[in-house]
Write a protein that holds these residues in place. Structure first.
Motif, PDB file in Angstrom:
ATOM      1  N   TYR A  21       0.872  -1.175   0.000  1.00 60.38           N
ATOM      2  CA  TYR A  21       0.000   0.000   0.000  1.00 60.38           C
ATOM      3  C   TYR A  21       0.912   1.229   0.000  1.00 60.38           C
ATOM      4  O   TYR A  21       1.971   1.207   0.633  1.00 60.38           O
ATOM      5  CB  TYR A  21      -0.925  -0.010   1.233  1.00 60.38           C
ATOM      6  N   MET A  25       2.865   4.357   7.172  1.00 62.48           N
ATOM      7  CA  MET A  25       3.652   4.840   8.298  1.00 62.48           C
ATOM      8  C   MET A  25       4.672   3.763   8.673  1.00 62.48           C
ATOM      9  O   MET A  25       4.513   2.596   8.326  1.00 62.48           O
ATOM     10  CB  MET A  25       2.756   5.071   9.509  1.00 62.48           C
ATOM     11  N   SER A  53      -3.188   1.222   5.348  1.00 60.43           N
ATOM     12  CA  SER A  53      -2.959  -0.206   5.577  1.00 60.43           C
ATOM     13  C   SER A  53      -3.074  -0.576   7.054  1.00 60.43           C
ATOM     14  O   SER A  53      -2.712  -1.693   7.436  1.00 60.43           O
ATOM     15  CB  SER A  53      -1.588  -0.606   5.040  1.00 60.43           C
ATOM     16  N   THR A  55      -1.564   0.634   9.876  1.00 59.37           N
ATOM     17  CA  THR A  55      -0.343   0.529  10.692  1.00 59.37           C
ATOM     18  C   THR A  55      -0.589   0.955  12.146  1.00 59.37           C
ATOM     19  O   THR A  55      -0.290   0.195  13.081  1.00 59.37           O
ATOM     20  CB  THR A  55       0.783   1.417  10.097  1.00 59.37           C
ATOM     21  N   ASP A  73     -11.404   4.943   6.147  1.00 61.10           N
ATOM     22  CA  ASP A  73     -10.664   5.230   4.916  1.00 61.10           C
ATOM     23  C   ASP A  73     -11.652   5.125   3.755  1.00 61.10           C
ATOM     24  O   ASP A  73     -12.588   4.321   3.790  1.00 61.10           O
ATOM     25  CB  ASP A  73      -9.498   4.256   4.714  1.00 61.10           C
ATOM     26  N   SER A 213     -13.843  10.510   5.386  1.00 63.88           N
ATOM     27  CA  SER A 213     -13.685  10.841   6.814  1.00 63.88           C
ATOM     28  C   SER A 213     -14.484  12.068   7.229  1.00 63.88           C
ATOM     29  O   SER A 213     -14.967  12.145   8.359  1.00 63.88           O
ATOM     30  CB  SER A 213     -12.220  11.094   7.143  1.00 63.88           C
ATOM     31  N   SER A 231      -1.839   9.503   9.575  1.00 62.53           N
ATOM     32  CA  SER A 231      -1.039  10.259   8.601  1.00 62.53           C
ATOM     33  C   SER A 231      -1.984  10.625   7.468  1.00 62.53           C
ATOM     34  O   SER A 231      -2.314   9.799   6.622  1.00 62.53           O
ATOM     35  CB  SER A 231       0.161   9.461   8.098  1.00 62.53           C
TER      36      SER A 231
HETATM   37  C1  SAM Z   1      -0.944   8.575   4.032  1.00 59.18           C
HETATM   38  S1  SAM Z   1      -2.211   7.397   3.684  1.00 59.18           S
HETATM   39  C2  SAM Z   1      -2.396   6.563   5.222  1.00 59.18           C
HETATM   40  C3  SAM Z   1      -1.383   5.481   5.367  1.00 59.18           C
HETATM   41  C4  SAM Z   1      -1.508   4.749   6.687  1.00 59.18           C
HETATM   42  N1  SAM Z   1      -1.135   5.594   7.789  1.00 59.18           N
HETATM   43  C5  SAM Z   1      -0.638   3.511   6.670  1.00 59.18           C
HETATM   44  O1  SAM Z   1       0.274   3.380   7.480  1.00 59.18           O
HETATM   45  O2  SAM Z   1      -0.864   2.661   5.790  1.00 59.18           O
HETATM   46  C6  SAM Z   1      -3.644   8.410   3.565  1.00 59.18           C
HETATM   47  C7  SAM Z   1      -4.952   7.652   3.398  1.00 59.18           C
HETATM   48  O3  SAM Z   1      -6.000   8.607   3.395  1.00 59.18           O
HETATM   49  C8  SAM Z   1      -7.058   8.075   2.620  1.00 59.18           C
HETATM   50  N2  SAM Z   1      -7.968   9.185   2.311  1.00 59.18           N
HETATM   51  C9  SAM Z   1      -7.766  10.261   1.526  1.00 59.18           C
HETATM   52  N3  SAM Z   1      -8.840  11.080   1.560  1.00 59.18           N
HETATM   53  C10 SAM Z   1      -9.737  10.515   2.369  1.00 59.18           C
HETATM   54  C11 SAM Z   1     -11.042  10.883   2.825  1.00 59.18           C
HETATM   55  N4  SAM Z   1     -11.632  12.032   2.422  1.00 59.18           N
HETATM   56  N5  SAM Z   1     -11.675  10.063   3.685  1.00 59.18           N
HETATM   57  C12 SAM Z   1     -11.119   8.901   4.093  1.00 59.18           C
HETATM   58  N6  SAM Z   1      -9.882   8.490   3.692  1.00 59.18           N
HETATM   59  C13 SAM Z   1      -9.205   9.281   2.851  1.00 59.18           C
HETATM   60  C14 SAM Z   1      -6.373   7.417   1.453  1.00 59.18           C
HETATM   61  O4  SAM Z   1      -7.213   6.445   0.852  1.00 59.18           O
HETATM   62  C15 SAM Z   1      -5.124   6.829   2.129  1.00 59.18           C
HETATM   63  O5  SAM Z   1      -5.340   5.483   2.464  1.00 59.18           O
END
Ligand code: SAM
Length: 402
Positions: A21, A25, A53, A55, A73, A213, A231
Motif C-alpha cells: 500500500y 507509516m 494499511s 499501521t 478510509d 472521513s 497520517s
Molecule cells: C498517508 S495514507 C495513510 C497510510 C496509513 N497511515 C498507513 O500506514 O498505511 C492516507 C490515506 O487517506 C485516505 N484518504 C484520503 N482522503 C480521504 C477521505 N476524504 N476520507 C477517508 N480516507 C481518505 C487514502 O485512501 C489513504 O489510504
C-alpha cells in the motif's frame, strides 16, 4: 520523549508486509509513540481517520489487546488490508489453503472481464488470475477469503503491465511486458503460506468505516475518542499519492461481495482520488484562521496552481475542526511538507498552529528521513528548475487543554 526514530533498517518483515500500500507509516515509530501515550494515562479508544494499511491501529492493538479501535478510509483496498490485519484468519486456514490448491488445479476459466483488462494484463496472466479468483470465491470462510484477496492484491499489481516505479497507472514497455515470467500462482501460494504465522492477535473491539472521513466524523459524538493518530494525505491525491489509482487494478479483480464497495469506486481510474481529501474544488476557504495561515504560501504560488492547494486545505481545515471536536485527549499526526510551484508548503507548522488555535497544545515534535522513497526526490521542473519532493516526515503530538 521518544529518542531516535529513524528506524532505517526496518524492513516490514512483520504483518505490515502482508500487502503493498502506498505511503505507509513506519510501524516502530507509531509503536513508540503509542507506548508513551498509552502508559501515561488511561486511553480506551484509538482512532485513525485515514487508516490506509492500518499501521497505527495494528500497533495500538499489539500494545493493548482490549482497546477500542476505530478507523476510516475511503479506499476499499485499504479497508480490506486493514480488516484482515486486525480481525485475523480462522483456525481452519491450513485446511482452506489445501482446498485452495485443490480448486486451483481443477477450476475452469470463466468469462469474467473488466474494461481494459487486456491493456493491463498479459493473456496468460489473465488466465492465472481468473483461476485464483474463482478458487478464492469457492472458500467458505469470509475471513480466510479476505486474507487470500489481500495477499493477491500485491501480486495483481506485480504481474500487471503497469510500472512499479510509480503509483500511477503507466504501462510498461512492450519488451518489459514480454520479459515477465509467469510465476503468479506459485508466488501467490508461497506468500499465502508464509504469511499465516504473522497472525498472532486479533481485535474484538473494532469499528472500521469505508467512508469519506469528513462525512464519518460528522457522525461521531464530541470527545468520543481518547486518542486520534493518523497520517493524512499531504495534498490532493492526484498530484501527491494517487491511492485510488494505485488500488484500481486489484479492486477490479477482487469479488465485490468481499469488498466494502459502494459501486462508484471504479467508474474511472480517478474516481476514488477525486472523492478523497481535496479531490475537487468546492470554493474558497471560509475559515479565518485557515486563510491567515495559508495566505503567505498562496501569495508566492501562480494563480493556476493555487486552486489545487485551496481545494486541499479547505477539506483539511474542516477535517481538523472535526478531529478536534471528537478527540478528548491526544492528536498525533505524521505529516509531510510538499512543494507546489517552487513553494514548500509547511503543512506541519500550519497544522501545529491550527491545532493550538483549537486548544490542542503541542507537546512534542520530531522528524525523520524517509528512506527508499518511490517518488523520486526530483519530481518535476518549474521554470526550468528542478522541484524537490518530500524526503522528510514530521511527527507532532498535541494534547487537549480544555
Ligand atoms: C498517508 S495514507 C495513510 C497510510 C496509513 N497511515 C498507513 O500506514 O498505511 C492516507 C490515506 O487517506 C485516505 N484518504 C484520503 N482522503 C480521504 C477521505 N476524504 N476520507 C477517508 N480516507 C481518505 C487514502 O485512501 C489513504 O489510504
Amino acid at each position: 520523549m521518544l529518542g531516535d526514530i529513524s528506524f532505517r533498517n526496518y524492513k516490514k518483515n512483520d504483518i505490515h508486509g502482508l500487502a503493498l500500500y502506498p505511503a505507509t507509516m513506519i510501524a516502530p515509530v507509531q509503536n513508540l509513540i503509542l507506548q508513551e501515550l498509552l502508559k501515561s494515562e488511561n486511553i480506551e479508544s484509538v482512532f485513525d481517520p485515514f487508516f490506509g494499511s492500518g499501521t497505527a491501529l495494528y500497533e495500538a492493538l499489539e500494545l493493548c489487546p482490549d482497546i477500542e479501535l476505530v478507523g476510516c478510509d475511503i479506499n476499499p483496498l485499504a479497508h480490506l488490508i486493514t480488516k484482515v490485519k486486525l480481525q485475523g484468519i480462522t483456525k481452519s486456514i491450513k485446511i482452506d489453503i489445501e482446498k485452495l490448491k485443490n480448486y486451483l488445479n481443477n477450476v475452469e476459466i470463466d468469462d469474467f472481464s473488466f474494461p481494459n483488462m487486456n491493456k493491463w494484463f498479459r493473456s496468460d496472466i489473465i488466465i492465472s488470475l481468473k483461476k485464483i479468483r474463482q478458487s478464492i470465491i469457492l472458500i467458505k470462510s469470509k475471513r480466510n477469503r479476505l486474507y487470500f484477496w489481500s495477499i493477491l492484491s500485491t501480486f495483481i499489481r506485480k504481474y500487471s503491465n503497469t510500472r512499479s516505479s510509480t503509483y500511477k497507472l503507466h504501462v510498461k514497455d512492450i519488451e518489459c511486458i514480454q520479459r515477465m515470467k509467469n510465476n503468479l500462482i506459485d508466488d501467490f501460494l508461497t506468500s499465502v503460506e508464509q504469511n499465516i504465522s504473522k497472525f498472532t492477535i486479533s481485535s474484538s473491539n473494532l469499528k472500521l468505516y469505508k467512508n469519506d472521513s469528513l462525512k464519518q466524523l460528522a457522525k461521531f459524538k464530541k470527545n468520543s475518542i481518547d486518542l486520534s493518530i493518523s497520517s493524512p494525505p499531504y495534498g490532493d491525491n492526484a498530484t501527491t499519492v494517487p491511492y485510488g489509482q494505485f488500488s484500481s487494478l486489484a479492486l477490479h479483480w477482487i469479488d465485490k461481495k468481499d469488498l466494502a464497495f459502494d459501486g462508484w469506486e471504479l467508474d474511472n481510474y480517478s474516481a476514488i482520488d477525486r472523492k478523497s481529501l481535496g479531490g475537487f474544488y468546492k470554493g474558497p476557504i471560509e475559515n479565518e484562521t485557515g486563510n491567515l495561515l495559508l495566505q503567505p504560501y498562496l501569495d508566492d504560488i501562480s494563480l493556476s496552481k493555487q486552486k489545487k492547494v485551496i481545494s486541499f486545505f479547505k477539506d483539511y481545515f474542516l477535517f481538523l475542526d472535526e478531529l478536534c471536536r471528537v478527540t478528548k485527549k491526544y492528536i498525533v499526526l505524521t505529516l509531510g511538507n510538499r512543494t507546489v510551484d517552487g513553494v514548500n508548503i509547511n503543512l506541519t507548522s500550519i497544522t501545529q498552529e491550527y491545532l493550538e488555535h483549537k486548544n490542542f497544545r503541542n507537546i512534542y515534535e520530531c522528524n525523520r528521513e524517509i528512506p527508499n522513497k518511490r517518488i523520486p526526490k526530483l519530481t518535476s521542473k518549474v521554470n526550468n528548475n528542478s522541484v524537490f519532493s518530500m524526503s522528510k516526515e514530521f511527527v507532532i503530538i498535541h494534547r487537549k487543554t480544555i
